[in-house]
Enzyme design. Structure first.
Site, PDB file in Angstrom:
ATOM      1  N   MET A  76       1.017  -0.742  -0.036  1.00 33.31           N
ATOM      2  CA  MET A  76      -0.407   0.457  -0.232  1.00 33.31           C
ATOM      3  C   MET A  76       0.570   1.124  -0.006  1.00 33.31           C
ATOM      4  O   MET A  76      -0.099   2.700   0.126  1.00 33.31           O
ATOM      5  CB  MET A  76      -0.974  -0.185   1.082  1.00 33.31           C
ATOM      6  CG  MET A  76      -2.052  -0.896   0.692  1.00 33.31           C
ATOM      7  SD  MET A  76      -3.507  -0.738  -0.809  1.00 33.31           S
ATOM      8  CE  MET A  76      -3.627   0.982  -0.448  1.00 33.31           C
ATOM      9  N   ASN A  93       2.502  -6.188  -9.906  1.00 32.18           N
ATOM     10  CA  ASN A  93       1.316  -6.029  -8.724  1.00 32.18           C
ATOM     11  C   ASN A  93      -0.915  -6.341  -9.474  1.00 32.18           C
ATOM     12  O   ASN A  93      -0.355  -6.465 -10.560  1.00 32.18           O
ATOM     13  CB  ASN A  93       0.904  -4.802  -8.424  1.00 32.18           C
ATOM     14  CG  ASN A  93       0.310  -4.536  -7.245  1.00 32.18           C
ATOM     15  OD1 ASN A  93       0.294  -4.459  -6.724  1.00 32.18           O
ATOM     16  ND2 ASN A  93      -1.404  -3.142  -7.644  1.00 32.18           N
ATOM     17  N   HIS A  95      -4.348  -5.882  -9.067  1.00 27.95           N
ATOM     18  CA  HIS A  95      -5.670  -4.076  -8.420  1.00 27.95           C
ATOM     19  C   HIS A  95      -6.871  -5.237  -8.176  1.00 27.95           C
ATOM     20  O   HIS A  95      -7.268  -5.556  -9.344  1.00 27.95           O
ATOM     21  CB  HIS A  95      -4.578  -3.530  -9.476  1.00 27.95           C
ATOM     22  CG  HIS A  95      -5.694  -2.318  -9.214  1.00 27.95           C
ATOM     23  ND1 HIS A  95      -5.778  -1.202  -8.017  1.00 27.95           N
ATOM     24  CD2 HIS A  95      -6.746  -1.812  -9.119  1.00 27.95           C
ATOM     25  CE1 HIS A  95      -6.401  -0.128  -8.071  1.00 27.95           C
ATOM     26  NE2 HIS A  95      -7.368  -0.371  -8.672  1.00 27.95           N
ATOM     27  N   THR A 127       4.460   0.345 -12.680  1.00 29.34           N
ATOM     28  CA  THR A 127       5.844   1.372 -13.369  1.00 29.34           C
ATOM     29  C   THR A 127       5.300   2.644 -12.526  1.00 29.34           C
ATOM     30  O   THR A 127       4.580   2.776 -11.503  1.00 29.34           O
ATOM     31  CB  THR A 127       4.876   1.541 -15.272  1.00 29.34           C
ATOM     32  OG1 THR A 127       3.532   2.211 -15.056  1.00 29.34           O
ATOM     33  CG2 THR A 127       5.122   0.278 -15.923  1.00 29.34           C
ATOM     34  N   LEU A 130       0.709   4.928 -10.922  1.00 28.93           N
ATOM     35  CA  LEU A 130       0.167   4.417 -10.089  1.00 28.93           C
ATOM     36  C   LEU A 130      -1.015   3.590 -11.292  1.00 28.93           C
ATOM     37  O   LEU A 130      -1.714   4.364 -11.796  1.00 28.93           O
ATOM     38  CB  LEU A 130      -0.973   5.326  -9.410  1.00 28.93           C
ATOM     39  CG  LEU A 130      -1.056   4.622  -7.777  1.00 28.93           C
ATOM     40  CD1 LEU A 130       0.395   3.570  -7.312  1.00 28.93           C
ATOM     41  CD2 LEU A 130      -1.472   5.461  -7.217  1.00 28.93           C
ATOM     42  N   GLU A 160      -8.954 -13.625  -7.184  1.00 30.40           N
ATOM     43  CA  GLU A 160      -7.460 -13.005  -7.176  1.00 30.40           C
ATOM     44  C   GLU A 160      -6.762 -14.501  -7.246  1.00 30.40           C
ATOM     45  O   GLU A 160      -5.184 -14.189  -7.251  1.00 30.40           O
ATOM     46  CB  GLU A 160      -7.315 -12.304  -6.603  1.00 30.40           C
ATOM     47  CG  GLU A 160      -8.125 -11.134  -6.957  1.00 30.40           C
ATOM     48  CD  GLU A 160      -7.681  -9.770  -5.616  1.00 30.40           C
ATOM     49  OE1 GLU A 160      -6.680  -9.590  -4.934  1.00 30.40           O
ATOM     50  OE2 GLU A 160      -9.064  -8.688  -5.379  1.00 30.40           O
TER      51      GLU A 160
HETATM   52  N1  NHR Z   1       3.770   1.802  -7.373  1.00 30.74           N
HETATM   53  C1  NHR Z   1       3.651   2.662  -8.241  1.00 30.74           C
HETATM   54  N2  NHR Z   1       5.349   3.168  -8.400  1.00 30.74           N
HETATM   55  N3  NHR Z   1       2.837   2.117  -9.282  1.00 30.74           N
HETATM   56  C2  NHR Z   1       1.941   1.084  -9.391  1.00 30.74           C
HETATM   57  O1  NHR Z   1       1.189   0.962  -9.814  1.00 30.74           O
HETATM   58  C3  NHR Z   1       2.221   0.811  -7.812  1.00 30.74           C
HETATM   59  C4  NHR Z   1       2.795   1.612  -6.866  1.00 30.74           C
HETATM   60  C5  NHR Z   1       2.761   1.189  -4.930  1.00 30.74           C
HETATM   61  C6  NHR Z   1       1.141  -0.006  -5.320  1.00 30.74           C
HETATM   62  C7  NHR Z   1      -0.451  -1.219  -5.438  1.00 30.74           C
HETATM   63  C8  NHR Z   1      -1.504  -0.101  -5.593  1.00 30.74           C
HETATM   64  C9  NHR Z   1      -3.355  -1.038  -5.990  1.00 30.74           C
HETATM   65  O2  NHR Z   1      -3.251  -2.279  -6.145  1.00 30.74           O
HETATM   66  C10 NHR Z   1       0.335  -0.184  -6.084  1.00 30.74           C
HETATM   67  C11 NHR Z   1       0.950  -0.049  -7.248  1.00 30.74           C
HETATM   68  C12 NHR Z   1      -1.203   2.723  -2.660  1.00 30.74           C
HETATM   69  C13 NHR Z   1      -1.966   4.002  -3.415  1.00 30.74           C
HETATM   70  C14 NHR Z   1      -1.385   4.743  -2.196  1.00 30.74           C
HETATM   71  O3  NHR Z   1      -2.709   5.819  -2.193  1.00 30.74           O
HETATM   72  C15 NHR Z   1      -2.490   3.969  -4.770  1.00 30.74           C
HETATM   73  C16 NHR Z   1      -2.258   2.426  -5.653  1.00 30.74           C
HETATM   74  C17 NHR Z   1      -1.874   1.038  -4.573  1.00 30.74           C
HETATM   75  C18 NHR Z   1      -1.076   1.363  -3.145  1.00 30.74           C
HETATM   76  N4  NHR Z   1      -0.969   4.834  -1.507  1.00 30.74           N
HETATM   77  C19 NHR Z   1      -1.125   5.852  -0.282  1.00 30.74           C
HETATM   78  C20 NHR Z   1       0.674   6.399  -0.253  1.00 30.74           C
HETATM   79  O4  NHR Z   1       0.875   7.464   0.192  1.00 30.74           O
HETATM   80  C21 NHR Z   1      -1.628   5.019   1.381  1.00 30.74           C
HETATM   81  C22 NHR Z   1      -2.416   4.929   1.192  1.00 30.74           C
HETATM   82  C23 NHR Z   1      -2.752   4.571   2.643  1.00 30.74           C
HETATM   83  O5  NHR Z   1      -1.614   4.009   3.289  1.00 30.74           O
HETATM   84  O6  NHR Z   1      -4.108   3.825   2.785  1.00 30.74           O
HETATM   85  O7  NHR Z   1       1.581   5.777  -0.219  1.00 30.74           O
HETATM   86  O8  NHR Z   1      -4.348  -0.369  -4.965  1.00 30.74           O
END
Ligand code: NHR
Length: 184
Positions: A76, A93, A95, A127, A130, A160
């Site tokens: 996350m 990943n 999703h 990549t 996100l 999944e």
């Molecule tokens: N990083 C990159 N560069 N690219 C992706 O496609 C990524 C990634 C890191 C994680 C998983 C993704 C999901 O499957 C993932 C894909 C976390 C957030 C987020 O907003 C968004 C998407 C995903 C994972 N994280 C916040 C942060 O500041 C914290 C949110 C929380 O702690 O609840 O890192 O959904």
């Protein structure tokens, strides 16, 4: 994560080497240790405001086992372009939506509120964008009358567990992708 490890160990098309988490209390770490894997945790809360420091430690931990492929599952923390570059083309990943619909968070609630008749999960390459990397596989389920985010999430999770090992197996064996699964 457990399902990925179990299928690799049962079928032998890859050798799982380590499981890591950003949460030292994550239940998966104990399960991974029971399956015979090295484990590590890098607590992001100890790196508040220091994403570079967090990622440097994450990279260090990963490099101890020199993986060919890195699989995110419920990870996350957004990864910076510098980190992603270290594992470019070999970090996956899963999703919980049919990307490109609903990148980011609260995917099941958003699918229900939009009135979608199908939902699902996507495995994609990570990549810097996100949830925007190339799609390696998707599994679809029907949204049922009365579904809540929780009931939908539970049905998607079953898929999944089918999808991710199949995508990873084909990925490491250089077999054709994407994989498209239909549950209903
Ligand atoms: N990083 C990159 N560069 N690219 C992706 O496609 C990524 C990634 C890191 C994680 C998983 C993704 C999901 O499957 C993932 C894909 C976390 C957030 C987020 O907003 C968004 C998407 C995903 C994972 N994280 C916040 C942060 O500041 C914290 C949110 C929380 O702690 O609840 O890192 O959904």
């Amino acid at each position: 994560m457990v399902r990925l490890v179990q299928e690799m160990q049962a079928q032998g098309w890859a050798r799982p080497v380590a499981v890591g988490s950003n949460d030292p209390a994550a239940g998966g770490l104990g399960k991974a240790a029971s399956l015979g894997l090295a484990t590590f945790a890098v607590d992001h809360r100890k790196y508040k405001g220091d994403r570079a420091g967090f990622e440097a430690e994450l990279l260090h931990q990963l490099q101890m086992t020199a993986p060919d492929v890195v699989c995110l599952a419920g990870f996350m923390r957004i990864l910076t372009p510098d980190f992603v570059a270290r594992f470019q083309g070999r970090m996956l990943n899963i999703h919980p939506s049919l990307l490109p619909r609903y990148p980011g968070l609260n995917t099941h609630r958003r699918a229900i509120e939009a009135g979608d008749d199908q939902a699902g999960a996507t495995v994609h390459l990570v990549t810097p964008e996100l949830d925007g990397g190339p799609i390696l596989g998707q599994a679809r389920v029907d949204v049922l009358p009365g579904d809540t985010a929780d009931t939908l999430a539970a049905r998607v999770l079953v898929q999944e567990h089918r999808l991710y090992p199949e995508v990873l197996r084909r990925f490491v064996l250089n077999q054709p992708l994407p994989v498209m699964l239909d549950a209903d």
